[in-house]
Motif scaffolding. Structure first.
Motif, short mmCIF file in Angstrom:
data_model
loop_
_atom_site.label_atom_id
_atom_site.label_comp_id
_atom_site.label_asym_id
_atom_site.label_seq_id
_atom_site.Cartn_x
_atom_site.Cartn_y
_atom_site.Cartn_z
N ARG A 1 0.81 -1.21 0.00
CA ARG A 1 0.00 0.00 0.00
C ARG A 1 0.85 1.26 0.00
O ARG A 1 0.44 2.29 -0.53
N THR A 2 2.02 1.22 0.58
CA THR A 2 2.87 2.42 0.61
C THR A 2 3.50 2.70 -0.75
O THR A 2 4.01 3.80 -0.97
N ARG A 3 3.46 1.71 -1.64
CA ARG A 3 4.06 1.89 -2.96
C ARG A 3 3.08 2.46 -3.98
O ARG A 3 3.45 2.69 -5.12
N ARG A 4 1.85 2.70 -3.57
CA ARG A 4 0.86 3.27 -4.48
C ARG A 4 1.22 4.72 -4.80
O ARG A 4 1.30 5.56 -3.90
N SER A 5 1.45 5.01 -6.08
CA SER A 5 1.91 6.35 -6.47
C SER A 5 0.90 7.43 -6.08
O SER A 5 1.28 8.54 -5.69
N GLU A 6 -0.41 7.11 -6.17
CA GLU A 6 -1.40 8.12 -5.83
C GLU A 6 -1.38 8.45 -4.34
O GLU A 6 -1.67 9.58 -3.94
N LEU A 7 -1.02 7.47 -3.50
CA LEU A 7 -0.93 7.74 -2.07
C LEU A 7 0.20 8.72 -1.79
O LEU A 7 0.03 9.69 -1.04
N GLY A 8 1.37 8.47 -2.37
CA GLY A 8 2.49 9.38 -2.17
C GLY A 8 2.18 10.79 -2.63
O GLY A 8 2.49 11.77 -1.94
N ALA A 9 1.53 10.92 -3.77
CA ALA A 9 1.20 12.24 -4.30
C ALA A 9 0.18 12.94 -3.40
O ALA A 9 0.28 14.15 -3.13
N ASP A 10 -0.82 12.20 -2.92
CA ASP A 10 -1.84 12.79 -2.04
C ASP A 10 -1.22 13.25 -0.73
O ASP A 10 -1.53 14.34 -0.22
N LEU A 11 -0.35 12.42 -0.15
CA LEU A 11 0.30 12.79 1.10
C LEU A 11 1.20 14.00 0.92
O LEU A 11 1.29 14.86 1.80
N TRP A 12 1.87 14.06 -0.22
CA TRP A 12 2.77 15.20 -0.49
C TRP A 12 1.98 16.51 -0.48
O TRP A 12 2.38 17.49 0.15
N ARG A 13 0.84 16.50 -1.15
CA ARG A 13 0.01 17.71 -1.18
C ARG A 13 -0.51 18.05 0.22
O ARG A 13 -0.55 19.23 0.61
N SER A 14 -0.89 17.03 0.98
CA SER A 14 -1.37 17.26 2.34
C SER A 14 -0.28 17.89 3.21
O SER A 14 -0.55 18.81 3.99
N CYS A 15 0.95 17.39 3.06
CA CYS A 15 2.06 17.93 3.85
C CYS A 15 2.40 19.36 3.44
O CYS A 15 2.71 20.20 4.29
N GLU A 16 2.36 19.64 2.16
CA GLU A 16 2.62 21.01 1.70
C GLU A 16 1.59 21.97 2.29
O GLU A 16 1.93 23.07 2.75
N THR A 17 0.34 21.56 2.27
CA THR A 17 -0.73 22.41 2.80
C THR A 17 -0.60 22.61 4.30
O THR A 17 -0.74 23.73 4.82
N ALA A 18 -0.29 21.54 5.02
CA ALA A 18 -0.22 21.61 6.48
C ALA A 18 1.00 22.37 6.98
O ALA A 18 0.92 23.07 8.00
N THR A 19 2.12 22.24 6.29
CA THR A 19 3.38 22.85 6.77
C THR A 19 3.70 24.18 6.11
O THR A 19 4.55 24.92 6.59
N HIS A 20 3.06 24.47 4.98
CA HIS A 20 3.38 25.66 4.18
C HIS A 20 4.82 25.62 3.69
O HIS A 20 5.46 26.66 3.53
N VAL A 21 5.32 24.42 3.48
CA VAL A 21 6.68 24.23 2.97
C VAL A 21 6.60 23.62 1.58
O VAL A 21 5.93 22.61 1.37
N ARG A 22 7.27 24.26 0.63
CA ARG A 22 7.42 23.72 -0.72
C ARG A 22 8.90 23.41 -0.91
O ARG A 22 9.73 24.28 -0.72
#
Length: 315
Positions: free
Chosen positions: A283-304
């Motif tokens: 499940r951790t290898r699902r590309s859509e999961l990584g992309a979704d988490l990346w966007r969530s982290c950018e939004t939550a941390t305000h870090v790009r």
């Protein structure tokens, strides 16, 4: 060095290399620091408690008197602390590797928030995402490496973390395992994005197997389990190992010159054993999961992550 030749108790000479380790005042982080300094590396040992930082540094110095080690206050659950620590680390110069180890291992029974974010996700995931982004330029300059710490428990986890901050259905177990699934997925996603932008930084994952304090040697101020803890941990001896041994996979992922970006390392017998290449949970290898988490982290941390600036810094 061939992978079959790796000896976790005799690391390659790391003189001239600098590594930052989060959550290093106890457990896996401390023993990783101890192993790195013994091999000649300069280490930034970080933690959120100043008294524990002093104790951990003193313990490293007892085992390696000439250790090149500095301490740095860092609470990965606090974005202000992350940014301040990153600024200090950048000012101190070269950075060859980043071990993203800090984490809440025993989550609270009820959901708690810090800075508006669920505590476990903030500590184990968001802080590390922000820190890696803040330190991407010095890592790129040194053509360095980052290692995200996962867990073997993600292999038995049946759910996809579609609600990473667990606004509904919170349990301590779910909070922990889901955070570790997220760190593994982010390690793989970071590898893809770093490659796509031509940034010469490697991103790997690692897990320590089943490592317990009761099977770990006592270290004053760092690892002082009770007799009760030692008794019960030793009952599990066939399927557990010490924290020192658990740190082997993390350290190999961080310093083995033969390791490749996008790989994961873990114990040979999954729960224990010498470090080797492992397979991340499906499940951790699902590309859509990584992309979704990346966007969530950018939004939550305000870090790009500054991919373009990092690439230019390395040229």
């Amino acid at each position: 060095m061939a992978r079959t030749e790796w000896d976790p108790e005799t690391l390659p000479d790391l003189t001239g290399k600098t590594y930052l380790v989060t959550g290093a005042t106890a457990g896996l982080g401390f023993f990783a620091c101890e192993q790195l300094t013994a091999a000649g590396a300069h280490v930034l040992l970080t933690g959120r408690n100043p008294h524990k930082l002093v104790a951990a540094k003193a313990a490293v110095k007892r085992s390696t008197p000439d250790a090149a080690i500095e301490t740095l206050l860092l609470d990965t659950s606090n974005m202000g602390s992350v940014r301040a620590a990153a600024a200090t680390a950048r000012a101190r110069g070269r950075l060859d590797g980043l071990l993203l180890n800090a984490g809440v291992v025993h989550p609270p029974k009820e959901r708690e928030t810090v800075g508006g974010h669920e505590l476990v996700f903030a500590t184990n995931v968001l802080g590390h995402f922000a820190l890696a982004g803040e330190l991407l330029k010095p890592l790129a300059t040194a053509r360095g490496r980052m290692v995200w710490v996962g867990s073997m428990s993600t292999s038995i986890w049946k759910h996809v973390p579609t609600d990473p901050e667990l606004r509904e259905g919170y349990t301590p177990w779910r909070a922990y395992v889901q955070s570790k699934a997220a760190t593994t997925a982010l390690a793989l996603e970071a590898d893809k994005r770093l490659r796509a932008h031509g940034v010469p930084v490697q991103s790997l994952a690692a897990h320590p197997g089943y490592s317990t304090s009761g099977r770990t040697r006592g270290v004053r101020g760092v690892n002082e389990p009770t007799r009760r803890t030692r008794f019960f941990d030793n009952l599990q001896a066939p399927i557990t190992q010490s924290k020192e041994q658990g740190a082997w996979a993390l350290v190999r992922a961080l310093v083995d010159p033969a390791a490749e970006s996008g790989e994961m390392y873990g114990p040979a017998l999954i729960a224990r054993g010498a470090p080797r290449v492992a397979t991340p949970a499906r499940r951790t290898r699902r590309s859509e999961l990584g992309a979704d988490l990346w966007r969530s982290c950018e939004t939550a941390t305000h870090v790009r992550w500054p991919f373009d600036r990092a690439r230019r810094a390395a040229s």
